[in-house]
Design an enzyme around this catalytic site. Structure first.
Site, mmCIF file in Angstrom:
data_model
loop_
_atom_site.group_PDB
_atom_site.id
_atom_site.type_symbol
_atom_site.label_atom_id
_atom_site.label_comp_id
_atom_site.label_asym_id
_atom_site.label_seq_id
_atom_site.Cartn_x
_atom_site.Cartn_y
_atom_site.Cartn_z
ATOM 1 N N ASP A 187 0.867 -1.318 -0.220
ATOM 2 C CA ASP A 187 -0.015 0.055 -0.116
ATOM 3 C C ASP A 187 0.780 1.273 -0.004
ATOM 4 O O ASP A 187 2.093 1.230 0.228
ATOM 5 C CB ASP A 187 -0.925 -0.235 1.204
ATOM 6 N N GLU A 222 0.104 -1.064 6.002
ATOM 7 C CA GLU A 222 1.043 -0.382 6.784
ATOM 8 C C GLU A 222 0.994 1.187 6.896
ATOM 9 O O GLU A 222 1.296 1.522 8.098
ATOM 10 C CB GLU A 222 2.504 -0.677 6.127
HETATM 11 ZN ZN LIG Z 1 6.827 2.504 4.157
#
Ligand SMILES: [Zn+2]
Length: 378
Positions: free
Chosen positions: A70, A138
Site C-alpha cells: 500500500d 502499513e
Molecule cells: Zn513505508
C-alpha cells in the site's frame, strides 16, 4: 539498459494501491516468485491483503523480508510533475530518475529484494530459507497487516530467525543508515476533576486547573532514567490542555491534558503508566492510556554485522545503526522475539508530492540485498 529491479518497480507502481488497497501487487509478486520455488500463503484479514511467500533453502537459517504494497495518498494530482501511478523514468545529468507514489516507500525496496532473489536463484546460489512477509495495511491503521502475519507464523511455528524491513532507512546515500530499533509511543489523556462554581465564591468550588497545574509540573519533572544504548532519552510532551468555559467568572470543574510520550527500550508501558499515576497521586483524575507502539531494539551481533559488512563491501560506506524516526511494522515482528533491522532506499521524498528515486539507488540496494542473502548466518 533497464535493470530487473527497475522493471519490477515500474510494474508495482502502476498498480494504484492507496491504503488499504493492494491492487494486484501481491498476485504480481507471486507470479515472479512461484517459478523460483516460492509457495504463497494468504493471510487476508478484514479486507487487507497479506501474503507470506516462502522457499525452503539449501543452507541453515531463515531470513525474511518484510514490506508493504500500500502507499499513502497522492495529494493534489495536478501538483505532480509526472502522474503518480505512471512510473515515468526521466533521464537527467546525474542519471535516470523513477517517478511515482511508492518509489521510495516502498515498492522500490520490494523490487530490489525480488530482483536480488531472482538473480541468486538463476545463478543456483545455495540460499538460506527465504520468506517475504507482505501486507497492504502499513500506511493506515496497521491493525490487520503485519501483526496478523506474525500471529499466523507464531501459530504455525514458522517465524524466521531475522527480518529485514524494506522501509526507506537511508538519508543521503543507500547504505548510510539502518534502523536497528525504534522508540515506543504511549499517549495519555488525563482528566482532572474539580467542581465548577462562581469565581467570587471559591469556597463553593474546586478549581480543576489549580489541581492540574502542580500535577502537570510533576509530570514534566519525571526522571525517566538512563536511556537504552543508542537511543535518545524518553520524552514526555504535554501536547494539549483544555479547561474553562470561556467565561471569565466561572471556575472550571474539569481540565484535560493530553500527553505524548516517546520512550526508549529502557522504559516500558507499565512503568510509564505508574510514574504518571504517581505524579497525579493526590489529585482526583481519570486516565485513558494508549500504548500506541512498543519500543524495540535489536542488539549488536551477527545479524547487524552481516548487514553492515555487506553494505561496506558494495558501497564502501560505514553504516549508522540508528534508532530515530517514527514507528514501523518492525515493532510487531520484534515483539515476537525476532531480530529486526530496517534497510531500504533513501527517504528524501517519502509521502511527498513528486516522490521519486534515482535508478542507480535501485541497483545499489539490489546488490546489497543480494550480498546479505548470500552471507546470511544464524
Ligand atoms: Zn513505508
Amino acid at each position: 539498459m533497464t535493470s530487473l529491479a527497475l522493471n519490477i518497480a515500474i510494474k508495482l507502481i502502476r498498480r494504484e494501491s492507496p491504503t488499504p488497497e493492494d491492487a494486484g501487487c501481491q498476485n504480481y509478486i507471486e507470479s515472479l516468485l512461484a517459478p523460483l520455488g516460492f509457495v504463497r500463503t494468504s493471510v487476508d484479514t478484514a479486507g487487507i491483503t497479506n501474503s507470506i511467500y516462502s522457499r525452503i533453502g539449501e543452507l541453515k537459517g531463515t531470513l525474511a523480508f518484510a514490506g508493504h504494497t500500500d502507499v499513502v495518498p497522492t495529494g493534489p494530482i495536478e501538483a505532480w510533475t509526472h502522474p503518480p501511478f505512471e512510473a515515468v523514468v526521466e533521464d537527467g545529468p546525474d542519471g535516470a530518475t523513477l517517478h511515482g507514489r511508492g518509489t521510495q516507500d516502498m515498492k522500490g525496496g520490494i523490487a530490489c529484494w525480488l530482483a536480488a532473489i531472482a538473480t541468486l536463484c538463476a545463478q543456483q546460489t545455495p540460499l538460506p530459507t527465504l520468506q517475504l512477509l507482505i501486507t497492504s495495511d502499513e500506511e493506515g491503521d496497521s491493525i490487520d497487516g503485519t501483526i496478523r502475519i506474525v500471529e499466523y507464523m507464531q501459530e504455525n511455528n514458522t517465524l524466521p530467525d531475522a527480518v529485514i524491513v524494506g522501509e526507506p532507512s537511508c538519508s543521503e546515500k543507500v547504505g548510510d543508515t539502518i534502523r536497528r530499533g525504534r522508540r515506543g509511543v504511549v499517549q495519555a489523556r488525563i482528566t482532572f476533576l474539580g467542581k465548577q462554581g462562581h469565581s467570587a465564591y471559591p469556597q463553593d468550588a474546586d478549581n480543576a486547573i489549580h489541581r492540574a497545574a502542580p500535577a502537570l509540573a510533576r509530570i514534566t519533572d519525571i526522571d525517566w532514567g538512563k536511556a537504552a544504548e543508542g537511543f535518545p532519552a524518553t520524552s514526555c510532551q504535554i501536547t494539549n490542555f483544555n479547561a474553562g468555559t470561556g467565561a471569565s467568572n466561572v471556575i472550571p470543574g474539569t481540565a484535560e491534558a493530553f500527553l505524548d510520550i516517546r520512550y526508549n527500550p529502557g522504559n516500558h508501558f507499565e512503568q510509564i503508566k505508574s510514574l504518571i499515576e504517581a505524579a497525579c497521586e493526590k489529585t482526583e483524575v481519570s486516565y485513558n492510556f494508549d500504548h500506541v507502539a512498543t519500543a524495540f531494539s535489536t542488539p549488536d551481533g551477527i545479524f547487524l554485522d552481516t548487514i553492515c559488512t555487506s553494505i561496506k563491501r558494495i558501497t564502501g560506506i560505514d553504516t549508522l545503526r540508528d534508532t530515530g524516526g517514527g514507528t514501523s511494522d518492525g515493532r510487531f515482528i520484534a515483539a515476537a522475539g525476532v531480530a529486526v533491522a530496517e534497510l531500504g532506499l533513501t527517504n528524501s521524498t517519502i509521502h511527498q508530492v513528486n516522490e521519486c528515486v534515482a535508478t542507480h539507488e535501485l541497483d545499489t540496494l539490489t546488490a546489497i540485498y543480494s550480498d546479505i542473502i548470500e552471507h546470511f548466518e544464524v
